[in-house]
Design a protein around this motif. Structure first.
Motif, mmCIF file in Angstrom:
data_model
loop_
_atom_site.group_PDB
_atom_site.id
_atom_site.type_symbol
_atom_site.label_atom_id
_atom_site.label_comp_id
_atom_site.label_asym_id
_atom_site.label_seq_id
_atom_site.Cartn_x
_atom_site.Cartn_y
_atom_site.Cartn_z
ATOM 1 N N GLU A 39 -23.646 -38.711 -6.962
ATOM 2 C CA GLU A 39 -22.125 -39.147 -7.393
ATOM 3 C C GLU A 39 -21.992 -40.542 -7.955
ATOM 4 O O GLU A 39 -22.701 -41.530 -7.889
ATOM 5 N N VAL A 40 -21.261 -40.238 -9.200
ATOM 6 C CA VAL A 40 -20.867 -41.450 -9.969
ATOM 7 C C VAL A 40 -19.968 -42.143 -9.205
ATOM 8 O O VAL A 40 -18.774 -41.756 -9.184
ATOM 9 N N VAL A 41 -20.041 -43.533 -8.863
ATOM 10 C CA VAL A 41 -19.282 -44.163 -8.082
ATOM 11 C C VAL A 41 -18.563 -45.180 -8.961
ATOM 12 O O VAL A 41 -17.336 -45.507 -8.831
ATOM 13 N N TYR A 42 -19.168 -45.655 -9.943
ATOM 14 C CA TYR A 42 -18.705 -46.489 -11.026
ATOM 15 C C TYR A 42 -19.354 -46.329 -12.484
ATOM 16 O O TYR A 42 -20.519 -46.561 -12.177
ATOM 17 N N TYR A 43 -18.745 -46.375 -13.429
ATOM 18 C CA TYR A 43 -19.367 -46.571 -14.614
ATOM 19 C C TYR A 43 -18.458 -47.647 -15.580
ATOM 20 O O TYR A 43 -17.137 -47.470 -15.769
ATOM 21 N N GLU A 44 -19.102 -48.302 -16.244
ATOM 22 C CA GLU A 44 -18.410 -49.315 -17.161
ATOM 23 C C GLU A 44 -19.403 -49.800 -18.219
ATOM 24 O O GLU A 44 -20.287 -50.085 -18.165
ATOM 25 N N ARG A 45 -18.791 -50.112 -19.437
ATOM 26 C CA ARG A 45 -19.320 -50.406 -20.711
ATOM 27 C C ARG A 45 -18.625 -52.079 -21.024
ATOM 28 O O ARG A 45 -17.471 -52.134 -21.057
ATOM 29 N N SER A 46 -19.420 -53.016 -20.770
ATOM 30 C CA SER A 46 -18.961 -54.416 -21.102
ATOM 31 C C SER A 46 -20.145 -55.186 -22.066
ATOM 32 O O SER A 46 -21.210 -55.128 -21.645
ATOM 33 N N GLU A 47 -19.508 -55.497 -23.163
ATOM 34 C CA GLU A 47 -20.062 -56.396 -24.254
ATOM 35 C C GLU A 47 -21.676 -55.711 -24.385
ATOM 36 O O GLU A 47 -22.520 -56.469 -24.486
ATOM 37 N N GLY A 48 -21.632 -54.559 -24.663
ATOM 38 C CA GLY A 48 -22.695 -53.850 -25.363
ATOM 39 C C GLY A 48 -23.627 -53.427 -24.075
ATOM 40 O O GLY A 48 -24.727 -53.011 -24.543
ATOM 41 N N ARG A 55 -24.453 -42.907 -6.079
ATOM 42 C CA ARG A 55 -24.788 -42.799 -4.790
ATOM 43 C C ARG A 55 -25.975 -41.869 -4.588
ATOM 44 O O ARG A 55 -26.107 -40.912 -5.332
ATOM 45 N N GLU A 56 -27.003 -42.340 -3.766
ATOM 46 C CA GLU A 56 -28.247 -41.493 -3.703
ATOM 47 C C GLU A 56 -27.815 -39.978 -3.253
ATOM 48 O O GLU A 56 -26.907 -39.839 -2.458
ATOM 49 N N LEU A 57 -28.578 -39.019 -3.704
ATOM 50 C CA LEU A 57 -28.482 -37.822 -3.397
ATOM 51 C C LEU A 57 -29.734 -37.210 -2.445
ATOM 52 O O LEU A 57 -30.923 -37.558 -2.792
ATOM 53 N N PRO A 58 -29.408 -36.805 -1.380
ATOM 54 C CA PRO A 58 -30.474 -36.496 -0.318
ATOM 55 C C PRO A 58 -31.311 -35.316 -1.143
ATOM 56 O O PRO A 58 -31.010 -34.451 -1.803
#
Length: 93
Positions: A39-48, A55-58
Motif C-alpha cells: 500500500e502506498v501510504v504517502y508519496y511526495e517530490r520535494s526539492e528534487g 506498508r509492508e505486504l505479508p
C-alpha cells in the motif's frame, strides 16, 4: 499510520539521474486494485528528491529461497501477474 503488526518502508531517491519514484508509486497504486501489492501510504517530490512510504505486504518476495523449491508455482504466479499488467496496458492504449 500504524496498524498492529504493520511495518513500513520508506524509499528515498533523487529524481536525477535515477528518475525518481513517481512511476513506482503509480504502478503500486494501480497494481493494488488488481493484486496484493504494498500500500502506498504517502508519496511526495520535494526539492528534487522523491519519498515513497509503503506498508509492508505479508508474504515472501519472489527472491525468497522458498520459491526456488517451487519454480513451477513461482512461474505461474509471476505469469498471472504479468497477464493482468499487460491487459491493463492494452486497455489503457
Amino acid at each position: 499510520l500504524a496498524r498492529s503488526g504493520s511495518a513500513f518502508y520508506l524509499k528515498i531517491c533523487a529524481v536525477e539521474p535515477f528518475g525518481g519514484l513517481q512511476s513506482e508509486a503509480d504502478s503500486l497504486v494501480w497494481l493494488g486494485q488488481h493484486l496484493p501489492a504494498p500500500e502506498v501510504v504517502y508519496y511526495e517530490r520535494s526539492e528534487g528528491v522523491d519519498y515513497l512510504l509503503m506498508r509492508e505486504l505479508p508474504g515472501q518476495p519472489a527472491s525468497d529461497v522458498r520459491w526456488f523449491e517451487q519454480p513451477a508455482r513461482l512461474a505461474r504466479v509471476l505469469g498471472e501477474s504479468l497477464t493482468v499488467k499487460s491487459e491493463h496496458w492494452r486497455n489503457a492504449a
